[in-house]
Motif scaffolding. Structure first.
Motif, PDB file in Angstrom:
ATOM      1  N   SER A   1      14.504  10.654 -63.186  1.00 17.48           N
ATOM      2  CA  SER A   1      14.400  11.991 -62.616  1.00 17.48           C
ATOM      3  C   SER A   1      15.647  12.251 -61.791  1.00 17.48           C
ATOM      4  O   SER A   1      16.388  11.323 -61.480  1.00 17.48           O
ATOM      5  CB  SER A   1      13.138  12.149 -61.760  1.00 17.48           C
ATOM      6  OG  SER A   1      13.199  11.289 -60.652  1.00 17.48           O
ATOM      7  N   PHE A   2      15.882  13.505 -61.449  1.00 16.13           N
ATOM      8  CA  PHE A   2      16.989  13.819 -60.551  1.00 16.13           C
ATOM      9  C   PHE A   2      16.613  13.340 -59.153  1.00 16.13           C
ATOM     10  O   PHE A   2      15.438  13.377 -58.780  1.00 16.13           O
ATOM     11  CB  PHE A   2      17.272  15.328 -60.534  1.00 16.13           C
ATOM     12  CG  PHE A   2      17.848  15.854 -61.814  1.00 16.13           C
ATOM     13  CD1 PHE A   2      18.976  15.297 -62.390  1.00 16.13           C
ATOM     14  CD2 PHE A   2      17.257  16.935 -62.451  1.00 16.13           C
ATOM     15  CE1 PHE A   2      19.507  15.789 -63.574  1.00 16.13           C
ATOM     16  CE2 PHE A   2      17.775  17.437 -63.632  1.00 16.13           C
ATOM     17  CZ  PHE A   2      18.907  16.865 -64.194  1.00 16.13           C
ATOM     18  N   PRO A   3      17.576  12.912 -58.349  1.00 17.82           N
ATOM     19  CA  PRO A   3      17.242  12.414 -57.011  1.00 17.82           C
ATOM     20  C   PRO A   3      16.722  13.503 -56.062  1.00 17.82           C
ATOM     21  O   PRO A   3      15.948  13.213 -55.164  1.00 17.82           O
ATOM     22  CB  PRO A   3      18.552  11.822 -56.496  1.00 17.82           C
ATOM     23  CG  PRO A   3      19.618  12.395 -57.341  1.00 17.82           C
ATOM     24  CD  PRO A   3      18.990  12.763 -58.657  1.00 17.82           C
ATOM     25  N   GLU A   4      17.120  14.750 -56.280  1.00 18.23           N
ATOM     26  CA  GLU A   4      16.642  15.837 -55.418  1.00 18.23           C
ATOM     27  C   GLU A   4      15.529  16.602 -56.134  1.00 18.23           C
ATOM     28  O   GLU A   4      15.414  16.561 -57.350  1.00 18.23           O
ATOM     29  CB  GLU A   4      17.781  16.783 -55.015  1.00 18.23           C
ATOM     30  CG  GLU A   4      18.462  17.481 -56.160  1.00 18.23           C
ATOM     31  CD  GLU A   4      19.511  16.637 -56.893  1.00 18.23           C
ATOM     32  OE1 GLU A   4      19.746  16.940 -58.066  1.00 18.23           O
ATOM     33  OE2 GLU A   4      20.053  15.694 -56.334  1.00 18.23           O
TER      34      GLU A   4
ATOM     35  N   LEU B   1      24.158  23.239 -65.888  1.00 22.85           N
ATOM     36  CA  LEU B   1      24.904  22.357 -66.776  1.00 22.85           C
ATOM     37  C   LEU B   1      24.371  20.926 -66.703  1.00 22.85           C
ATOM     38  O   LEU B   1      24.293  20.236 -67.718  1.00 22.85           O
ATOM     39  CB  LEU B   1      26.398  22.402 -66.426  1.00 22.85           C
ATOM     40  CG  LEU B   1      27.321  21.638 -67.348  1.00 22.85           C
ATOM     41  CD1 LEU B   1      27.182  22.127 -68.792  1.00 22.85           C
ATOM     42  CD2 LEU B   1      28.752  21.771 -66.878  1.00 22.85           C
ATOM     43  N   ARG B   2      23.967  20.519 -65.537  1.00 23.78           N
ATOM     44  CA  ARG B   2      23.425  19.168 -65.351  1.00 23.78           C
ATOM     45  C   ARG B   2      22.146  18.976 -66.168  1.00 23.78           C
ATOM     46  O   ARG B   2      21.959  17.947 -66.826  1.00 23.78           O
ATOM     47  CB  ARG B   2      23.143  18.989 -63.865  1.00 23.78           C
ATOM     48  CG  ARG B   2      22.892  17.613 -63.430  1.00 23.78           C
ATOM     49  CD  ARG B   2      22.966  17.616 -61.917  1.00 23.78           C
ATOM     50  NE  ARG B   2      22.295  16.469 -61.404  1.00 23.78           N
ATOM     51  CZ  ARG B   2      21.724  16.413 -60.236  1.00 23.78           C
ATOM     52  NH1 ARG B   2      21.720  17.457 -59.445  1.00 23.78           N
ATOM     53  NH2 ARG B   2      21.144  15.318 -59.820  1.00 23.78           N
TER      54      ARG B   2
ATOM     55  N   ARG C   1      21.520  16.727 -69.923  1.00 26.38           N
ATOM     56  CA  ARG C   1      20.432  15.773 -70.133  1.00 26.38           C
ATOM     57  C   ARG C   1      19.598  16.149 -71.361  1.00 26.38           C
ATOM     58  O   ARG C   1      19.124  15.272 -72.080  1.00 26.38           O
ATOM     59  CB  ARG C   1      19.535  15.697 -68.896  1.00 26.38           C
ATOM     60  CG  ARG C   1      20.241  15.174 -67.654  1.00 26.38           C
ATOM     61  CD  ARG C   1      20.730  13.735 -67.857  1.00 26.38           C
ATOM     62  NE  ARG C   1      21.300  13.190 -66.668  1.00 26.38           N
ATOM     63  CZ  ARG C   1      20.748  12.226 -65.930  1.00 26.38           C
ATOM     64  NH1 ARG C   1      19.612  11.677 -66.306  1.00 26.38           N
ATOM     65  NH2 ARG C   1      21.348  11.789 -64.858  1.00 26.38           N
ATOM     66  N   VAL C   2      19.438  17.442 -71.610  1.00 28.55           N
ATOM     67  CA  VAL C   2      18.742  17.896 -72.818  1.00 28.55           C
ATOM     68  C   VAL C   2      19.554  17.495 -74.047  1.00 28.55           C
ATOM     69  O   VAL C   2      19.010  16.939 -75.006  1.00 28.55           O
ATOM     70  CB  VAL C   2      18.495  19.418 -72.778  1.00 28.55           C
ATOM     71  CG1 VAL C   2      18.002  19.923 -74.136  1.00 28.55           C
ATOM     72  CG2 VAL C   2      17.509  19.780 -71.679  1.00 28.55           C
ATOM     73  N   ASP C   3      20.862  17.768 -74.012  1.00 31.57           N
ATOM     74  CA  ASP C   3      21.735  17.424 -75.144  1.00 31.57           C
ATOM     75  C   ASP C   3      21.757  15.920 -75.419  1.00 31.57           C
ATOM     76  O   ASP C   3      21.910  15.499 -76.569  1.00 31.57           O
ATOM     77  CB  ASP C   3      23.154  17.931 -74.897  1.00 31.57           C
ATOM     78  CG  ASP C   3      23.262  19.442 -74.943  1.00 31.57           C
ATOM     79  OD1 ASP C   3      22.313  20.100 -75.447  1.00 31.57           O
ATOM     80  OD2 ASP C   3      24.273  19.981 -74.458  1.00 31.57           O
ATOM     81  N   LEU C   4      21.618  15.104 -74.383  1.00 32.48           N
ATOM     82  CA  LEU C   4      21.595  13.643 -74.548  1.00 32.48           C
ATOM     83  C   LEU C   4      20.225  13.127 -75.009  1.00 32.48           C
ATOM     84  O   LEU C   4      20.056  11.948 -75.265  1.00 32.48           O
ATOM     85  CB  LEU C   4      21.961  12.965 -73.221  1.00 32.48           C
ATOM     86  CG  LEU C   4      23.414  13.093 -72.782  1.00 32.48           C
ATOM     87  CD1 LEU C   4      23.583  12.602 -71.351  1.00 32.48           C
ATOM     88  CD2 LEU C   4      24.318  12.322 -73.732  1.00 32.48           C
ATOM     89  N   GLY C   5      19.240  14.030 -75.107  1.00 27.12           N
ATOM     90  CA  GLY C   5      17.903  13.624 -75.533  1.00 27.12           C
ATOM     91  C   GLY C   5      17.110  12.950 -74.435  1.00 27.12           C
ATOM     92  O   GLY C   5      16.123  12.268 -74.712  1.00 27.12           O
TER      93      GLY C   5
END
Length: 105
Positions: free
Chosen positions: A68-71, A78-79, A83-87
């Motif tokens: 998960s994201f830390p925040e 874009l962030r 992550r979506v593009d990386l699956g």
């Protein structure tokens, strides 16, 4: 459950969110109602959901890795997109599930 537009309200900003029991009772939900309910179901399954709030719309996502994201909130689109593009994150449109027939997953 059927998709509906948000009802008129007295709030200047924001939108009220129906609880899952109200969604199931009325069989109606906005994109935000449905995304929050789907996120709650994913979390109950032990997964790590994300709510993605766009201009005038909301969708739900889920981490496919134990991550998960830390925040708790970010406005860095874009962030998330990377992550979506990386699956690593799967995003889906909950309002498509309310069609007749529902859209396939």
């Amino acid at each position: 459950i059927r998709y509906i537009n948000p009802p008129a309200s007295f709030e200047e900003q924001g939108q009220k969110i129906r609880t899952p029991d109200r969604i199931l009772e009325s069989r109606l939900g906005t994109c935000l109602d449905l995304a929050v309910m789907a996120a709650a179901c994913l979390e109950q399954c032990g997964l790590h959901p994300l709510l993605i709030i766009l201009q005038g719309h909301a969708v739900v996502g889920v981490w496919l890795d134990e991550e998960s994201f830390p925040e708790s909130a970010t406005d860095d689109c874009l962030r998330v997109r990377k992550r979506v593009d990386l699956g690593e994150i799967l995003v889906f449109e909950t309002t498509l599930l309310t069609g007749d027939p529902p859209a396939p997953f």
